[in-house]
Design a protein around this motif. Structure first.
Motif, PDB file in Angstrom:
ATOM      1  N   LYS A   1     -71.314  41.753  -9.125  1.00  0.00           N
ATOM      2  CA  LYS A   1     -69.876  41.944  -9.324  1.00  0.00           C
ATOM      3  C   LYS A   1     -69.213  40.639  -9.742  1.00  0.00           C
ATOM      4  O   LYS A   1     -68.381  40.631 -10.663  1.00  0.00           O
TER       5      LYS A   1
ATOM      6  N   PHE B   1     -70.366  39.894 -13.465  1.00  0.00           N
ATOM      7  CA  PHE B   1     -69.695  40.760 -14.442  1.00  0.00           C
ATOM      8  C   PHE B   1     -68.231  40.378 -14.580  1.00  0.00           C
ATOM      9  O   PHE B   1     -67.707  40.290 -15.696  1.00  0.00           O
ATOM     10  N   GLU B   2     -67.561  40.144 -13.463  1.00  0.00           N
ATOM     11  CA  GLU B   2     -66.147  39.765 -13.527  1.00  0.00           C
ATOM     12  C   GLU B   2     -65.976  38.442 -14.252  1.00  0.00           C
ATOM     13  O   GLU B   2     -65.110  38.306 -15.121  1.00  0.00           O
TER      14      GLU B   2
ATOM     15  N   LEU C   1     -71.532  48.820 -21.159  1.00  0.00           N
ATOM     16  CA  LEU C   1     -71.239  48.756 -19.727  1.00  0.00           C
ATOM     17  C   LEU C   1     -70.644  50.065 -19.214  1.00  0.00           C
ATOM     18  O   LEU C   1     -70.961  50.500 -18.100  1.00  0.00           O
TER      19      LEU C   1
ATOM     20  N   LYS D   1     -63.762  46.282 -16.656  1.00  0.00           N
ATOM     21  CA  LYS D   1     -63.905  45.498 -15.420  1.00  0.00           C
ATOM     22  C   LYS D   1     -63.662  46.376 -14.196  1.00  0.00           C
ATOM     23  O   LYS D   1     -64.418  46.300 -13.222  1.00  0.00           O
TER      24      LYS D   1
ATOM     25  N   ILE E   1     -66.574  48.868 -13.656  1.00  0.00           N
ATOM     26  CA  ILE E   1     -67.758  48.210 -13.112  1.00  0.00           C
ATOM     27  C   ILE E   1     -67.583  47.950 -11.623  1.00  0.00           C
ATOM     28  O   ILE E   1     -68.476  48.240 -10.816  1.00  0.00           O
TER      29      ILE E   1
ATOM     30  N   THR F   1     -76.399  42.103 -17.073  1.00  0.00           N
ATOM     31  CA  THR F   1     -75.661  40.830 -16.991  1.00  0.00           C
ATOM     32  C   THR F   1     -76.142  39.866 -18.067  1.00  0.00           C
ATOM     33  O   THR F   1     -75.334  39.158 -18.660  1.00  0.00           O
TER      34      THR F   1
ATOM     35  N   LEU G   1     -74.784  40.974 -21.481  1.00  0.00           N
ATOM     36  CA  LEU G   1     -73.386  40.561 -21.605  1.00  0.00           C
ATOM     37  C   LEU G   1     -73.291  39.084 -21.950  1.00  0.00           C
ATOM     38  O   LEU G   1     -72.557  38.692 -22.868  1.00  0.00           O
TER      39      LEU G   1
END
Length: 148
Positions: free
Chosen positions: A7, A10-11, A52, A91, A94, A129, A132
């Motif tokens: 988390k 990704f953020e 995503l 966001k 996710i 991840t 991305l």
């Protein structure tokens, strides 16, 4: 613990994606391709959003997202503010989806065959991840090379 780490990653990287898109001096430059650079930052951004929302939002979170991968690379001139809003929505998806996942699901086989062979959900989330991050780096170089 891995979920919390994912988390955060990704953020962090989606925030960086927002920042990269905001940094373009000229909005039209988001969509430039040149020489051997066949994907614009805008198309890479759409690709990340689709990726995503499909593999985390729809598959893990149970959203009704339907991906059109071809459009991710063919759409052009989406306004910057629309791209930014889509990243922000992603966001949230996710975060909500990863909040739902259990330890058992994390260790279980990912429900879709995406890579060359079946993997655990944990492995696939880590893969997402890195995917991305890879495209985020391309967008950063795109901006620094072509935003003039």
């Amino acid at each position: 613990m891995l979920i919390e780490t994912l988390k955060v990653l990704f953020e962090r990287d989606l925030d960086k994606l927002i920042h990269e898109i905001e940094l373009y001096q000229k909005e039209d430059n988001i969509w430039i391709t040149d020489k051997e650079i066949s994907n614009s930052a805008g198309n890479l951004c759409l690709h990340l959003i689709g990726n995503l929302n499909t593999y985390i939002g729809a598959t893990i979170g149970g959203t009704n997202y339907v991906r059109d991968r071809e459009l991710e690379f063919s759409l052009k001139k989406i306004p910057r503010q629309e791209l930014l809003a889509s990243i922000k929505e992603t966001k949230q998806v996710i975060d909500q989806s990863l909040n739902m996942i259990t330890e058992a699901q994390l260790n279980a086989e990912y429900p879709l065959l995406v890579l060359e062979k079946k993997t655990s959900t944990m492995f696939f989330l880590v893969h997402l991840t890195t995917h991305l991050s890879y495209h985020l780096g391309q967008i950063n170089y795109h901006r620094r090379l072509l935003d003039f």
